[in-house]
Motif scaffolding. Structure first.
Motif, PDB file in Angstrom:
ATOM      1  N   SER A  44     -10.597  -0.535 -14.276  1.00  0.00           N
ATOM      2  CA  SER A  44     -10.301   0.187 -13.035  1.00  0.00           C
ATOM      3  C   SER A  44     -11.084   1.492 -12.961  1.00  0.00           C
ATOM      4  O   SER A  44     -11.502   2.033 -14.001  1.00  0.00           O
ATOM      5  CB  SER A  44      -8.797   0.475 -12.934  1.00  0.00           C
ATOM      6  N   GLN A  58      -7.368   3.145  -5.969  1.00  0.00           N
ATOM      7  CA  GLN A  58      -8.326   2.883  -7.044  1.00  0.00           C
ATOM      8  C   GLN A  58      -9.029   1.550  -6.814  1.00  0.00           C
ATOM      9  O   GLN A  58      -8.598   0.733  -5.998  1.00  0.00           O
ATOM     10  CB  GLN A  58      -7.602   2.833  -8.378  1.00  0.00           C
ATOM     11  N   LYS A  60      -9.924  -1.950  -8.767  1.00  0.00           N
ATOM     12  CA  LYS A  60      -9.521  -2.724  -9.936  1.00  0.00           C
ATOM     13  C   LYS A  60     -10.448  -3.931 -10.047  1.00  0.00           C
ATOM     14  O   LYS A  60     -10.724  -4.591  -9.039  1.00  0.00           O
ATOM     15  CB  LYS A  60      -8.074  -3.183  -9.768  1.00  0.00           C
TER      16      LYS A  60
END
Ligand code: SF4
Length: 333
Positions: A44, A58, A60
């Motif tokens: 990530s 974020q 991933k």
């Protein structure tokens, strides 16, 4: 800052902030946080500066080597998407047919800069003078450098080869483990080949042999390697594992349980996910579910009803009668 070993909680829980689960490694630069799994594969990337859209957003990378951006939507906190979807953040899935919503993160240069920063970090690690580094940090850098973009791509292909094809769709319930499942194919094809479906294969339904399951389990254990300790869920593929019958389902689940070291965590059994169809559900007597309940898993079976309206079934080209659909919904508990 290099942190070779970090440990978050063992049990997955939905959180409004970016809490990491299991064991992993982390490298922080002034502007980004990069997390790696125990094999040294990038997992990530999250921005740390105020211009990053939200601290809980974020990128991933999946075991299939897709980068997925996770968004909190327009609003975070208790009146954000948690209030209507039961989730604090959701993945922006890359296919256009059924996006949860349209979030055009591609057009945000701050977000897209994350990929450039990852390449830059890889180059920096490659050039790093390892003298003076702690052995654990040196070991982590070696593992990361052994997993360049080409290797990660090849590993995703290797995963497809092991299970005999790409996982084209996962049960929505796998959201509860953030889609982190180990896939194991116990049957190929499906019973219906519905007109609307874009994930079906051309194959007729066919069960796999116990030998194929054993071979997959051994190869998957080797493939996921050290990072297998971070998995707590098994997906039995492909589109209608329930039609394979309780004997084969239980055989595959138990083989995987023993080999992958899946065990209860903080009182939570490992998860078992698979799909079923109307016909396979109707064929499954109570004894099937009694057998499944004896497994050391918490099991989710996703049944593809789609509709019990004749016109809709006709429109979407699903060869199931209204009567069968109703019987499978109202006469099974
Ligand atoms: S049964 Fe499921 S996988 Fe098969 S074609 Fe229909 S919707 Fe697709």
């Amino acid at each position: 800052m290099i942190i070779p070993e970090k440990k978050g909680p063992d049990k997955l829980q939905k959180q409004s902030f970016p809490l990491r689960f299991g064991r992993y490694s982390e490298i922080r630069t002034p502007d980004f946080e990069f997390c790696f799994n125990l094999n040294g594969e990038i997992k990530s990337i999250r921005g740390l500066l105020p211009d990053w859209p939200h601290p809980a957003e974020q990128f991933k990378r999946t075991a299939g080597n897709d980068w997925i951006y996770y968004t909190v939507g327009d609003k975070s906190g208790s009146d954000g998407i948690i209030s209507w979807m039961g989730e604090y953040y959701l993945p922006c899935l890359p296919y256009s047919s059924n996006p949860v919503w349209e979030i055009n993160y591609f057009s945000n240069p701050v977000v897209m800069n994350a990929m450039g920063k990852w390449s830059q970090l890889f180059g920096t690690l490659y050039m790093a003078n390892e003298k003076g580094l702690y052995p654990q940090a040196r070991d982590l850098i070696e593992r990361i450098l052994a997993n360049d973009d080409q290797t990660l791509y090849q590993r995703s292909r290797q995963l497809n080869e092991i299970i005999g094809g790409r996982v084209s769709v996962l049960p929505p319930d796998t959201r509860h483990v953030d889609y982190d499942i180990i896939p194991l194919t116990i049957a190929d094809g499906c019973l219906y080949h519905c007109k609307f479906c874009c994930v079906k294969s051309d194959q007729a339904f066919k069960k796999r042999s116990q030998k194929s399951i054993r071979e997959q389990v051994a190869a998957l254990k080797n493939h996921f390697s050290s990072d297998i300790v971070n998995y707590h869920a098994l997906f039995l593929g492909n589109h209608d594992a329930l039609a394979a019958g309780s004997k084969l389902i239980c055989y595959a689940a138990q083989e995987a349980y023993d080999a992958f070291g899946l065990r209860p965590r903080v009182g939570q059994k490992p998860f078992l996910f698979f799909f079923g169809s109307v016909d396979s559900l109707l064929k499954s007597g109570h004894s099937v579910f009694e057998e499944l309940n004896k497994l050391p898993f918490y099991t989710y079976i996703n049944i593809g009803f789609e509709s019990i309206d004749a016109d809709t079934l006709d429109d979407i080209g699903k060869p199931v009668t209204v009567e069968k659909g109703k019987t499978s919904i109202f006469e099974n508990d």
